[in-house]
Design a protein around this motif. Sequence first.
Motif, PDB file in Angstrom:
ATOM      1  N   ASN A 151       0.828  -1.205   0.000  1.00  0.00           N
ATOM      2  CA  ASN A 151       0.000   0.000   0.000  1.00  0.00           C
ATOM      3  C   ASN A 151       0.864   1.257   0.000  1.00  0.00           C
ATOM      4  N   GLU A 152       1.946   1.253   0.767  1.00  0.00           N
ATOM      5  CA  GLU A 152       2.821   2.421   0.845  1.00  0.00           C
ATOM      6  C   GLU A 152       3.478   2.720  -0.499  1.00  0.00           C
ATOM      7  N   GLU A 184       2.262   1.670  -3.356  1.00  0.00           N
ATOM      8  CA  GLU A 184       1.228   1.636  -4.387  1.00  0.00           C
ATOM      9  C   GLU A 184       1.588   0.632  -5.481  1.00  0.00           C
ATOM     10  N   SER A 227       1.289  -3.692  -6.689  1.00  0.00           N
ATOM     11  CA  SER A 227       0.471  -4.890  -6.600  1.00  0.00           C
ATOM     12  C   SER A 227       0.952  -5.774  -5.455  1.00  0.00           C
ATOM     13  N   HIS A 228       0.021  -6.283  -4.650  1.00  0.00           N
ATOM     14  CA  HIS A 228       0.372  -7.191  -3.554  1.00  0.00           C
ATOM     15  C   HIS A 228       1.079  -8.435  -4.083  1.00  0.00           C
TER      16      HIS A 228
END
Length: 261
Positions: free
Chosen positions: A30-31, A33, A35-36
């Motif tokens: 998330n930090e 931005e 893809s997981h």
Amino acid sequence: MSSKTVMKALNILEMFSIHKPCWGLRELANELEMSHTIVHRLLTTFTEKGYLFKNPDTQKYELGIKFLELSNVVEENLKISEIIHPIMKKVALESGESIVLTLLDQDEGVFMKIVESDRQVRFAESIGKRSPLYKGASHKVILANLPEDHQGGIIQQGIDSKAEEIESVSVFLQRLAIIKQQGWAYTSGETIHEVGAISAPLFDYQNQVLGSLSVAGPAYRLEESNIEMTATILMKYCLELSAVLSKVVFPTRRNYLFEKL
């Protein structure tokens, strides 16, 4: 590997700092931005290579032991030298020999720090040198404190490699049992020719074996007449050092811990 992939990988590493040394997968993705899935793949690769370490308690990622081998970055961030050096220096002064800190990483021992003695003939070895756990006092004392089922796999590796140190499985296991019971190990010339070592185990905050501390020097100075006296000195300071290390989570890859999960 494309330049974009390399840049993403470097961006992940650069997120680890003194102010933010630990990251969870989702938090990091998330930090950045990103893809997981991509972050997970890169984190897994870094972990497999030793550049990152996944803490089994927090499930977060930290800088790994590989950075210690390459540039002492992790050592500076954790201030390990400031904690350990004074204790190692006291052992060196009292024993008159060089002191070696070995940490367990995967199924090997890694020389991580050496405090030399002031005597003319001294022990000298490269920081970052790896050796199998069935070879040398600093490694055998670690092996002696691993779970028996994990010991078997490492001993088999030695047999497959035709290691001279393993005459037979039963005899070697008996020696490990003695080492664990007495709390220290002694070998001469196994890791380095004509160098003897007396080693005692070090434990982490969960009382799991983390590594060892060794008194090392020319074999003629570490003879049977003074081995037990030196071992007593060493074990005293190992208790002091383990008390300090129990407050630090080391980024080492200790396979036997993950077998319990």
